[in-house]
Write a protein that holds these residues in place. Sequence first.
Motif, PDB file in Angstrom:
ATOM      1  N   LYS A   4       2.320   8.579  -5.901  1.00 17.23           N
ATOM      2  CA  LYS A   4       1.570   8.967  -7.092  1.00 17.23           C
ATOM      3  C   LYS A   4       2.521   9.492  -8.175  1.00 17.23           C
ATOM      4  CE  LYS A   4      -2.577  11.590  -8.380  1.00 17.23           C
ATOM      5  NZ  LYS A   4      -1.969  12.316  -9.504  1.00 17.23           N
ATOM      6  N   ARG A   5       3.487  10.291  -7.737  1.00 19.17           N
ATOM      7  CA  ARG A   5       4.447  10.828  -8.710  1.00 19.17           C
ATOM      8  C   ARG A   5       5.225   9.711  -9.383  1.00 19.17           C
ATOM      9  NH1 ARG A   5       7.870  15.768  -6.252  1.00 19.17           N
ATOM     10  NH2 ARG A   5       8.473  16.102  -8.424  1.00 19.17           N
ATOM     11  N   CYS A   6       5.575   8.691  -8.606  1.00 14.06           N
ATOM     12  CA  CYS A   6       6.364   7.589  -9.163  1.00 14.06           C
ATOM     13  C   CYS A   6       5.537   6.749 -10.125  1.00 14.06           C
ATOM     14  CB  CYS A   6       6.928   6.723  -8.038  1.00 14.06           C
ATOM     15  SG  CYS A   6       8.214   7.572  -7.106  1.00 14.06           S
ATOM     16  N   SER A  42      13.390   7.709 -12.186  1.00 11.02           N
ATOM     17  CA  SER A  42      14.474   6.722 -12.206  1.00 11.02           C
ATOM     18  C   SER A  42      15.168   6.614 -10.858  1.00 11.02           C
ATOM     19  CB  SER A  42      15.485   7.072 -13.303  1.00 11.02           C
ATOM     20  OG  SER A  42      16.110   8.301 -13.003  1.00 11.02           O
ATOM     21  N   GLU A  43      15.165   7.705 -10.081  1.00  7.72           N
ATOM     22  CA  GLU A  43      15.877   7.648  -8.805  1.00  7.72           C
ATOM     23  C   GLU A  43      15.282   8.599  -7.780  1.00  7.72           C
ATOM     24  OE1 GLU A  43      20.096   8.338  -9.204  1.00  7.72           O
ATOM     25  OE2 GLU A  43      20.390   8.523  -7.042  1.00  7.72           O
ATOM     26  N   LEU A  44      15.140   8.093  -6.559  1.00 10.30           N
ATOM     27  CA  LEU A  44      14.771   8.941  -5.429  1.00 10.30           C
ATOM     28  C   LEU A  44      16.023   9.131  -4.587  1.00 10.30           C
ATOM     29  CD1 LEU A  44      11.429   7.453  -4.004  1.00 10.30           C
ATOM     30  CD2 LEU A  44      11.700   9.448  -5.477  1.00 10.30           C
ATOM     31  N   THR A  47      11.839   0.691  -3.287  1.00 12.01           N
ATOM     32  CA  THR A  47      12.650  -0.346  -3.903  1.00 12.01           C
ATOM     33  C   THR A  47      11.748  -1.484  -4.362  1.00 12.01           C
ATOM     34  OG1 THR A  47      14.527   0.232  -2.514  1.00 12.01           O
ATOM     35  CG2 THR A  47      14.609  -1.907  -3.573  1.00 12.01           C
ATOM     36  N   ASN A  48      10.743  -1.796  -3.533  1.00 16.03           N
ATOM     37  CA  ASN A  48       9.776  -2.837  -3.887  1.00 16.03           C
ATOM     38  C   ASN A  48       8.997  -2.498  -5.152  1.00 16.03           C
ATOM     39  OD1 ASN A  48      10.434  -4.521  -1.817  1.00 16.03           O
ATOM     40  ND2 ASN A  48       8.837  -3.793  -0.424  1.00 16.03           N
ATOM     41  N   GLN A  76      23.237   3.672  -2.725  1.00 12.46           N
ATOM     42  CA  GLN A  76      22.054   2.890  -2.420  1.00 12.46           C
ATOM     43  C   GLN A  76      22.162   2.308  -1.017  1.00 12.46           C
ATOM     44  OE1 GLN A  76      21.957   0.897  -6.505  1.00 12.46           O
ATOM     45  NE2 GLN A  76      19.836   0.708  -5.833  1.00 12.46           N
ATOM     46  N   PHE A  77      21.041   2.017  -0.423  1.00 11.79           N
ATOM     47  CA  PHE A  77      21.012   1.447   0.928  1.00 11.79           C
ATOM     48  C   PHE A  77      21.584   0.043   0.883  1.00 11.79           C
ATOM     49  CE2 PHE A  77      18.109   4.824   1.000  1.00 11.79           C
ATOM     50  CZ  PHE A  77      17.847   5.157   2.316  1.00 11.79           C
TER      51      PHE A  77
END
Length: 201
Positions: free
Chosen positions: A130-132, A138-140, A162-163, A198-199
Amino acid sequence: VASLPEPISRLVAVLSKLPGVGPRSAERIALHLVQNEEGAVRSLAEAILQARQKISECQTCGSLTEQQPCIFCADPRRDHALICVVERAVDILSLEKAGVFHGVYHVLGGKISPLNGVEPEDLRVTELEKRCVDSAVSELIIALPSDVEGDATSYYLNKLFTNRGVKVTRLAHGLPVGSGLESADELTLSRALEGRRQFSS
Ligand SMILES: [Zn+2]
């Protein structure tokens, strides 16, 4: 403990349920309390009750707070596009003590653990989604422990967000394996944060 008067052994039983308090310490604390001044014991009891009554979870990030929203979520000087995802509210303290993070937080409230029956819907994942959606994120930064469950949770969140076009990073390795942020010192934390990446897919 059979030899102690019942009110004391009841107190010992309650105290020994507290984190980090074993049976021996519980007994020591209980005996100290019943021999202490009544006023001092009353102050302690009232402090516990008041803290419990005044503190709640921030409705936005899940941190422990006296006001809604919490001081982090309400602070205009923090970067609200940068969200650091932690397992427990206490992890925020570790990061704040290190003083290297100037974004906002999101407390998951646990880790995904099918063996223990903890699924994503048991965590504060929906709130994070919800926050996103509601604000420009911009980044988690995933700051979960590097154990099996922490890794599984990190990968789950990475895929999910990412999706949705959100950049997801995780703290660089170097955090003690199998433990939380609590046991990491400030230098380790700041290096882990600066070296976040990043992963790899
Ligand atoms: Zn908050």
